[in-house]
Design an enzyme around this catalytic site. Structure first.
Site, PDB file in Angstrom:
ATOM      1  CE  LYS A 114      -4.580   0.752   0.385  1.00  0.00           C
ATOM      2  NZ  LYS A 114      -5.745   0.129  -0.089  1.00  0.00           N
TER       3      LYS A 114
HETATM    4  N1  GLU Z   1      -7.298   0.096  -3.223  1.00  0.00           N
HETATM    5  C1  GLU Z   1      -8.145  -0.938  -3.525  1.00  0.00           C
HETATM    6  C2  GLU Z   1      -8.113  -1.701  -2.320  1.00  0.00           C
HETATM    7  O1  GLU Z   1      -7.858  -1.263  -1.340  1.00  0.00           O
HETATM    8  C3  GLU Z   1      -7.568  -1.519  -4.870  1.00  0.00           C
HETATM    9  C4  GLU Z   1      -6.415  -2.246  -5.012  1.00  0.00           C
HETATM   10  C5  GLU Z   1      -5.855  -2.922  -6.240  1.00  0.00           C
HETATM   11  O2  GLU Z   1      -6.722  -2.903  -6.985  1.00  0.00           O
HETATM   12  O3  GLU Z   1      -4.615  -3.087  -6.444  1.00  0.00           O
HETATM   13  O4  GLU Z   1      -8.564  -3.232  -2.408  1.00  0.00           O
END
Ligand code: GLU
Length: 425
Positions: A114
């Site tokens: 993240k």
């Molecule tokens: N930000 C989104 C989540 O928390 C998508 C993450 C992604 O598609 O890699 O799942």
């Protein structure tokens, strides 16, 4: 538009601790060995960069950019990038770990990561956000890569930022590298269905849980906290299946209409009103945004922030079912209260996994140099969401635990068995 600061959250638990407390319970149920426990409780990598940006007025402002790779035993790390004033290293660490569990729950070949930049995108011009995004991409050029770490949108970012990220990384490599990021605009290798994917997965999870709880989706009353990408599409798709969306909210407050709010109208209003529901006439504004959480509805979908359901307010919730569109909306200390009240929770790492699932499809299409139809994307993601729900539900029955702990059990078991086979310490 003036940016309204989020209200301070009183019992804000450290989100990483919240994640760890569930991890700990699930690890005990699994009898996870201590070595793997210790590996998984610490992120693999934490990168913090300083990003000096020229603002439109000529001043230079320094932003902090973070990327945390929690784990990549199952594949390249995957996870969004958040632009928000409340971004902290602990929050990003928790969100990165949740991505590891989320990808494992839906069985896609990724680890978890993240990113975040502590900034207020609502108070920045498009040019400032572009310079910030490009600086972040350049600083992280050795971290990001289609086989190593693949960012995506999260709170405060979308297709526009993903396009800049992809472009900047591609420039630094001298070759267009579309698979380095997902959630891109269609024309740059984005996938049909990606925009609605998280909301669609929330809809599939909600219907699956309603079936188990014998709640008839037709005319079921639903309130949705958060009217961004996740909340609005989840609400729209559930409305299309006959449910009544009686309350929605965003940073400007909560809006209630017992007869049901038209999602088409609310979304159109938001899109023409600088992204907010302020002044929306299809519903009545409630006294406090928080009151939406305590309505007498069948289903509550928190799709905004972390830690909105806490030990201080969990006992006031009347919904029979909570489906977590957001990451971490329920603090660990609220779990017991919710369980004692007999409320079923479809946890974040399952309920909102539709987004990363379609991100995976986008990445696969980029690697194949091929485009799938919307129908194919939807059918495959629905199938994954439904079967993951069933696996977690069965695991909850087998271990006699909540669906949240069951989802952690499924995920940790998968990651641990990868360690067992790969070894190599
Ligand atoms: N930000 C989104 C989540 O928390 C998508 C993450 C992604 O598609 O890699 O799942």
């Amino acid at each position: 538009m003036a940016y309204i600061e989020p209200a301070p959250i009183k019992d804000k638990e450290n989100p990483f601790e919240s994640m760890m407390s569930r991890f700990h319970i699930a690890a005990k149920h699994l009898g996870l060995n201590e070595e793997v426990y210790n590996v998984l409780k610490t992120p693999d990598k934490q990168v913090i960069v300083s990003l000096p940006i020229t603002m439109d007025d000529g001043s230079i402002q320094v932003f902090e950019g973070i990327r945390v790779i929690h784990n990549n035993i199952l594949g390249p790390s995957k996870g969004g990038i958040r632009y928000d004033l409340n971004v902290t290293l602990d929050e990003v660490k928790a969100l990165a770990a949740w991505m590891t569990w989320k990808c494992a729950v839906v069985d896609i070949p990724y680890g978890g990561g993240k990113g975040g930049i502590r900034c207020n995108p609502r108070a920045m011009s498009s040019g400032e956000i572009e310079r910030l995004t490009r600086a972040y991409a350049t600083a992280m050029k050795d971290v990001f890569g289609p086989d190593t770490d693949i960012p995506a949108p999260d709170m405060g970012t979308g297709q526009r930022e993903m396009a800049w990220l992809m472009d900047q990384i591609s420039r630094s490599r001298g070759v267009t590298t579309s698979g380095v990021v997902t959630g891109k605009p269609l024309v740059l290798g984005g996938s049909l269905g990606r925009l609605e994917a998280t909301g669609r997965g929330v809809m599939v999870s909600t219907l699956s849980a309603m079936q188990k709880l014998k709640i008839n989706p037709y005319n079921a009353k639903i309130s949705v906290q958060g009217f961004g990408n996740v909340g609005s599409y989840a609400a729209l798709l559930l409305e299309e299946r006959g449910s009544k969306i009686v309350a929605i909210s965003d940073i400007t407050g909560a809006y209630y209409n017992e007869k049901g709010i038209s999602m088409k109208e609310a979304m159109a209003y938001r899109d023409e009103n600088k992204g907010t529901l302020e002044g929306f006439e299809g519903a009545e504004k409630m006294d406090s945004g928080d009151n939406l959480l305590f309505l007498d509805v069948d289903v509550l979908i928190p799709a905004a922030l972390e830690d909105v359901i806490t030990m201080y307010n969990a006992d006031k919730i009347k919904a029979k079912l909570i489906v977590e569109g957001a990451n971490g909306p329920t603090s660990a200390k609220a779990d017991d209260i919710i369980n004692e009240k007999g409320i079923t929770v479809v946890p974040d790492i399952l309920a909102n996994a539709g987004g990363v699932t379609v991100s995976y499809f986008e990445w696969v299409q980029n690697r194949l140099g091929y485009k799938w139809t919307r129908d194919r994307v939807n059918r495959r993601s629905d199938r994954i969401m439904k079967s993951s729900f069933d696996v977690v539900y069965e695991t909850a029955l087998k271990y006699n635990v909540s669906m949240r702990i069951a989802a952690y059990i499924v995920a940790i078991d998968k990651v641990a068995s990868a360690y067992k086979y790969r070894g190599g310490f």
